[in-house]
Motif scaffolding. Structure first.
Motif, PDB file in Angstrom:
ATOM      1  N   LYS A 142      24.742  25.450  33.336  1.00  0.00           N
ATOM      2  CA  LYS A 142      25.636  24.284  33.370  1.00  0.00           C
ATOM      3  C   LYS A 142      26.554  24.380  34.584  1.00  0.00           C
ATOM      4  O   LYS A 142      27.170  25.415  34.839  1.00  0.00           O
ATOM      5  CB  LYS A 142      26.491  24.213  32.103  1.00  0.00           C
ATOM      6  CG  LYS A 142      27.435  23.004  32.067  1.00  0.00           C
ATOM      7  CD  LYS A 142      28.363  23.050  30.863  1.00  0.00           C
ATOM      8  CE  LYS A 142      27.614  22.807  29.583  1.00  0.00           C
ATOM      9  NZ  LYS A 142      28.544  22.710  28.414  1.00  0.00           N
ATOM     10  N   ARG A 152      30.485  13.125  38.956  1.00  0.00           N
ATOM     11  CA  ARG A 152      29.632  13.831  38.007  1.00  0.00           C
ATOM     12  C   ARG A 152      30.481  14.661  37.039  1.00  0.00           C
ATOM     13  O   ARG A 152      31.341  15.415  37.469  1.00  0.00           O
ATOM     14  CB  ARG A 152      28.648  14.739  38.742  1.00  0.00           C
ATOM     15  CG  ARG A 152      27.686  13.986  39.644  1.00  0.00           C
ATOM     16  CD  ARG A 152      26.900  14.906  40.550  1.00  0.00           C
ATOM     17  NE  ARG A 152      27.762  15.619  41.493  1.00  0.00           N
ATOM     18  CZ  ARG A 152      27.316  16.440  42.428  1.00  0.00           C
ATOM     19  NH1 ARG A 152      26.017  16.654  42.550  1.00  0.00           N
ATOM     20  NH2 ARG A 152      28.147  17.044  43.252  1.00  0.00           N
ATOM     21  N   GLN A 154      29.052  16.760  34.544  1.00  0.00           N
ATOM     22  CA  GLN A 154      28.376  18.051  34.476  1.00  0.00           C
ATOM     23  C   GLN A 154      26.921  17.890  34.882  1.00  0.00           C
ATOM     24  O   GLN A 154      26.365  16.787  34.858  1.00  0.00           O
ATOM     25  CB  GLN A 154      28.439  18.655  33.070  1.00  0.00           C
ATOM     26  CG  GLN A 154      27.568  17.926  32.040  1.00  0.00           C
ATOM     27  CD  GLN A 154      27.452  18.685  30.731  1.00  0.00           C
ATOM     28  OE1 GLN A 154      28.423  19.246  30.232  1.00  0.00           O
ATOM     29  NE2 GLN A 154      26.266  18.696  30.155  1.00  0.00           N
ATOM     30  N   ILE A 155      26.311  19.012  35.267  1.00  0.00           N
ATOM     31  CA  ILE A 155      24.899  19.027  35.623  1.00  0.00           C
ATOM     32  C   ILE A 155      24.252  20.228  34.945  1.00  0.00           C
ATOM     33  O   ILE A 155      24.773  21.341  35.003  1.00  0.00           O
ATOM     34  CB  ILE A 155      24.698  19.149  37.142  1.00  0.00           C
ATOM     35  CG1 ILE A 155      25.465  18.045  37.867  1.00  0.00           C
ATOM     36  CG2 ILE A 155      23.211  19.086  37.495  1.00  0.00           C
ATOM     37  CD1 ILE A 155      25.591  18.272  39.348  1.00  0.00           C
ATOM     38  N   VAL A 157      20.997  22.531  35.136  1.00  0.00           N
ATOM     39  CA  VAL A 157      19.858  22.886  35.985  1.00  0.00           C
ATOM     40  C   VAL A 157      18.914  23.751  35.165  1.00  0.00           C
ATOM     41  O   VAL A 157      19.285  24.846  34.723  1.00  0.00           O
ATOM     42  CB  VAL A 157      20.311  23.656  37.243  1.00  0.00           C
ATOM     43  CG1 VAL A 157      19.098  24.024  38.093  1.00  0.00           C
ATOM     44  CG2 VAL A 157      21.292  22.825  38.061  1.00  0.00           C
ATOM     45  N   THR A 169      16.723  18.773  36.483  1.00  0.00           N
ATOM     46  CA  THR A 169      18.180  18.689  36.515  1.00  0.00           C
ATOM     47  C   THR A 169      18.587  17.490  35.669  1.00  0.00           C
ATOM     48  O   THR A 169      17.941  16.426  35.726  1.00  0.00           O
ATOM     49  CB  THR A 169      18.732  18.521  37.944  1.00  0.00           C
ATOM     50  OG1 THR A 169      18.235  17.306  38.513  1.00  0.00           O
ATOM     51  CG2 THR A 169      18.330  19.694  38.826  1.00  0.00           C
ATOM     52  N   THR A 171      21.899  15.247  34.993  1.00  0.00           N
ATOM     53  CA  THR A 171      23.246  14.966  35.489  1.00  0.00           C
ATOM     54  C   THR A 171      23.914  13.893  34.640  1.00  0.00           C
ATOM     55  O   THR A 171      23.363  12.808  34.458  1.00  0.00           O
ATOM     56  CB  THR A 171      23.205  14.488  36.946  1.00  0.00           C
ATOM     57  OG1 THR A 171      22.536  15.473  37.744  1.00  0.00           O
ATOM     58  CG2 THR A 171      24.614  14.271  37.492  1.00  0.00           C
ATOM     59  N   THR A 172      25.095  14.209  34.120  1.00  0.00           N
ATOM     60  CA  THR A 172      25.873  13.248  33.339  1.00  0.00           C
ATOM     61  C   THR A 172      27.120  12.885  34.138  1.00  0.00           C
ATOM     62  O   THR A 172      27.891  13.766  34.515  1.00  0.00           O
ATOM     63  CB  THR A 172      26.294  13.840  31.978  1.00  0.00           C
ATOM     64  OG1 THR A 172      25.131  14.277  31.269  1.00  0.00           O
ATOM     65  CG2 THR A 172      27.042  12.799  31.143  1.00  0.00           C
ATOM     66  N   ASN A 173      27.299  11.585  34.414  1.00  0.00           N
ATOM     67  CA  ASN A 173      28.501  11.212  35.153  1.00  0.00           C
ATOM     68  C   ASN A 173      29.623  10.811  34.205  1.00  0.00           C
ATOM     69  O   ASN A 173      29.443  10.752  32.983  1.00  0.00           O
ATOM     70  CB  ASN A 173      28.217  10.123  36.205  1.00  0.00           C
ATOM     71  CG  ASN A 173      27.982   8.747  35.599  1.00  0.00           C
ATOM     72  OD1 ASN A 173      28.253   8.484  34.435  1.00  0.00           O
ATOM     73  ND2 ASN A 173      27.475   7.847  36.411  1.00  0.00           N
ATOM     74  N   THR A 180      17.967  12.169  35.056  1.00  0.00           N
ATOM     75  CA  THR A 180      17.142  13.364  34.896  1.00  0.00           C
ATOM     76  C   THR A 180      16.060  13.381  35.958  1.00  0.00           C
ATOM     77  O   THR A 180      15.319  12.408  36.117  1.00  0.00           O
ATOM     78  CB  THR A 180      16.485  13.392  33.503  1.00  0.00           C
ATOM     79  OG1 THR A 180      17.489  13.318  32.494  1.00  0.00           O
ATOM     80  CG2 THR A 180      15.676  14.675  33.316  1.00  0.00           C
TER      81      THR A 180
END
Length: 213
Positions: A142, A152, A154-155, A157, A169, A171-173, A180
């Motif tokens: 994370k 962003r 969190q991301i 990976v 990956t 990614t939630t903004n 995704t």
């Protein structure tokens, strides 16, 4: 006694979190080193964008070939080619080619390689869940952006533990949109055509050429 116990638990928790952060960073360092070790890379990927509140669900597929500072990216009906000095953006829909020197625009930094190496700096790291996906063990790291202005939130990976390669990956903004990117095919050190990264103007006889030199 209770205060001493609480302090001990707190210190233990901080130590564990620090160790997990170091472990997460070490794994991503291995991924970065692996990417840099290849002569060239060819990938096929899927890109999904979802926002349940706004009822948005979009899926697209793309391909990328990269070698050093050269690349060819095909995504959303646009081809973006870089020969190391210039970037050629080719739109079939508009029948237009835009030619610009590398570094002229901020988005020039968004190269295909960044899909696989963007995590090297600017984040707080945490060891997250692991999952079995298509027979692969995927370990998630994370990432929390350090810049408060980053859109962003969190991301995640996902790293294939066996190969030390990025699998996906997520990614939630801050507005709830989730993107995704999933790597469906990953080939390395192939024999590429000599003109792989060369723009041939004659292939686009009826296109408008927008030269930004």
């Amino acid at each position: 006694m209770k205060k001493i116990l609480a302090l001990t638990v707190l210190l233990f928790s901080i130590t564990i979190n620090a160790q997990d952060a170091d472990k997460a960073k070490d794994l991503l360092d291995k991924v970065y080193a692996k990417v840099k070790s290849y002569k060239n890379i060819q990938i096929k990927f899927k890109y999904s964008l979802n926002n349940s509140k706004e009822n948005i669900n979009q899926d697209s597929k793309g391909t990328a070939v990269l070698q050093g500072n050269q690349y060819v990216l095909n995504f959303m009906n646009v081809t973006k080619m870089c020969d190391g000095k210039k970037i050629y953006t080719i739109s079939k829909e508009d029948e237009e080619v835009t030619i610009a020197p590398v570094g002229k625009n901020e988005e020039d930094n968004d190269t295909p390689e960044k899909m696989l190496t963007f995590f090297t700096k600017g984040f707080k790291y945490a060891w997250d869940i692991s999952q079995k996906v298509r027979g692969k063990k995927i370990q998630y790291i994370k990432l929390i952006p350090l810049n408060p202005k980053d859109e962003r939130k969190q991301i995640l990976v996902g790293v294939d533990i066996k190969t030390n390669q990025v699998y996906n990956t997520i990614t939630t903004n801050k507005k709830g949109t989730v993107t995704t990117l999933t790597v469906n095919s990953f080939k390395t050190n192939s024999v590429l055509p000599k003109n792989q990264f060369i723009f041939v103007k004659s292939k686009y006889p009826n296109y408008y050429i927008n030269n930004l030199d």
